[in-house]
Scaffold this active site. Structure first.
Site, short mmCIF file in Angstrom:
data_model
loop_
_atom_site.label_atom_id
_atom_site.label_comp_id
_atom_site.label_asym_id
_atom_site.label_seq_id
_atom_site.Cartn_x
_atom_site.Cartn_y
_atom_site.Cartn_z
N GLU A 120 0.83 -1.21 0.00
CA GLU A 120 0.00 0.00 0.00
C GLU A 120 0.86 1.26 0.00
O GLU A 120 2.08 1.19 0.18
CB GLU A 120 -0.92 0.01 1.22
CG GLU A 120 -0.16 0.07 2.54
CD GLU A 120 -1.02 0.59 3.67
OE1 GLU A 120 -1.39 1.77 3.59
OE2 GLU A 120 -1.28 -0.16 4.62
N ASP B 273 -18.98 3.15 12.75
CA ASP B 273 -17.68 3.48 12.16
C ASP B 273 -16.89 2.18 12.00
O ASP B 273 -16.24 1.71 12.93
CB ASP B 273 -16.93 4.47 13.05
CG ASP B 273 -15.71 5.07 12.36
OD1 ASP B 273 -15.35 4.59 11.26
OD2 ASP B 273 -15.12 6.01 12.91
N ASP C 136 -11.88 -1.76 5.00
CA ASP C 136 -10.95 -2.88 4.87
C ASP C 136 -11.67 -4.21 5.12
O ASP C 136 -11.37 -5.23 4.48
CB ASP C 136 -9.81 -2.77 5.89
CG ASP C 136 -8.94 -1.54 5.68
OD1 ASP C 136 -9.13 -0.84 4.67
OD2 ASP C 136 -8.08 -1.28 6.55
N LYS D 30 -4.91 -2.72 15.01
CA LYS D 30 -4.42 -1.77 16.00
C LYS D 30 -5.32 -1.76 17.23
O LYS D 30 -6.55 -1.83 17.12
CB LYS D 30 -4.37 -0.36 15.40
CG LYS D 30 -3.45 -0.23 14.20
CD LYS D 30 -3.50 1.19 13.65
CE LYS D 30 -2.66 1.31 12.38
NZ LYS D 30 -3.28 0.66 11.22
#
Length: 331
Positions: free
Chosen positions: A49, A163, A167, A184
């Site tokens: 990416e 939210d 991905d 994360k």
């Protein structure tokens, strides 16, 4: 065997034009000569990416990291294909000049998820691809392996805000294997895993039974399945391809142990950054860059060093998997 060779030659002629390497392909995607040749000849290719370059760290550290990650992919037998949109043209495989341009642009390049692709292309803009957009372009040109740092997920309080990173839905509909350090810990990891299950995504932890949490080796969440070698990963991907499954695969590789030691310090900083984001009403696509930048400040760069280490670790495994997959599919 002869028909396979002819097919690869046809693909090479379709994608590889040495006299005009900047020309776009039939579907508006520019593939670098090196990547086009590797794909046509059935060699190992790893997608990378570009938001980590533009939004992940400052210049020139971002450029040096990008070059080092590409070098690690090469050292482990595969061809790197960094993906971005430059002047409205989706590019699969960037030259050194293009990498440097993107690094200097930094946050002036638009952070581009799947939803943003058409607009960035239509307006002739510059876009740094996130996980979802990188997966889209990788699948479009036939790249089966993609390496990133960590994927997005369900944000904390996502049950109220809805939210949820694109991905996750991309993994549910695009057949690309993603190597990451998990999710994360600024996100809601249990709900992220639940959402991936709903999307039908195979989630495999590498050499561990526990799903990693990006900066730390453990999240407290059991991984749905385990793989122990690049060959295991290749067999998993090959089985998914042969079965015609249209979902992606998430291979979660824990951060190297020596960098995980600072995980508790980073976790404390994450909690402080989350509180600050709420106080400043930072939400949506702006939240993750804000949190990561603030955590880096609070930890005096420790989190950034850990981030770079885990990306390099992921690149090493991703290249090894790509090579193993090519070998497997040749037999």
């Amino acid at each position: 065997m002869a028909s396979s060779a002819l097919s690869r030659i046809a693909n090479l002629q379709k994608h590889f034009n040495p006299t005009n390497p900047t020309s776009k392909g039939e579907e508006g995607v520019k593939i670098s000569p090196e990547v086009a040749e590797a794909l046509a000849l059935g060699k190992a290719v790893v997608a990378l990416e570009s938001t980590i370059i533009s939004h992940g760290m400052p210049y020139p550290q971002n450029l040096e990291t990008a070059k080092e990650v590409e070098a690690i992919v090469r050292q482990n037998g595969a061809i790197p294909a960094t993906i971005a949109i430059l002047d409205g043209v989706p590019c699969v495989g960037l030259s050194l000049e293009e990498l440097e341009r993107l690094a200097i642009l930094g946050r002036k390049a638009r952070k581009t998820a799947r939803r943003d692709i058409a607009h960035v292309v239509a307006t002739g803009g510059n876009g740094a691809t996130t996980v979802s957009a990188t997966m889209f372009f990788a699948a479009k040109v036939g790249i089966a392996i993609f390496v990133t740092g960590g994927i997005g997920g369900v944000h904390r309080h996502g049950e109220s805000t809805l939210d949820i990173s694109s991905d996750l839905t991309e993994l549910g509909r695009t057949p690309v294997a993603v190597v990451s350090a998990g999710v994360k810990s600024i996100l809601d990891i249990p709900r992220t895993l639940e959402y991936l299950e709903t999307q039908g995504v195979c989630v495999a932890a590498y050499q561990t039974n526990e799903f990693p949490a990006f900066f730390t080796e453990k999240s407290g969440c059991k991984a749905p399945c385990r793989v122990n070698s690049p060959e295991d990963c290749a067999r998993l991907i090959d089985s998914s391809i042969n079965l015609g499954l249209t979902t992606g695969i998430l291979i979660a590789l824990p951060i190297p142990r020596e960098h995980s030691a600072s995980g508790n310090i980073i976790e404390s900083a994450i909690q402080k950054a989350l509180n600050e984001a709420r106080e400043q009403n930072v939400t949506g696509s702006a939240e993750t860059p804000f949190l990561l930048a603030r955590v880096s400040e609070l930890t005096e760069g420790t989190s950034l060093a850990s981030n770079i280490a885990l990306v390099k670790n992921n690149a090493r495994l991703g290249a090894q998997i790509a090579v193993s997959l090519c070998q497997l599919r040749r037999t």
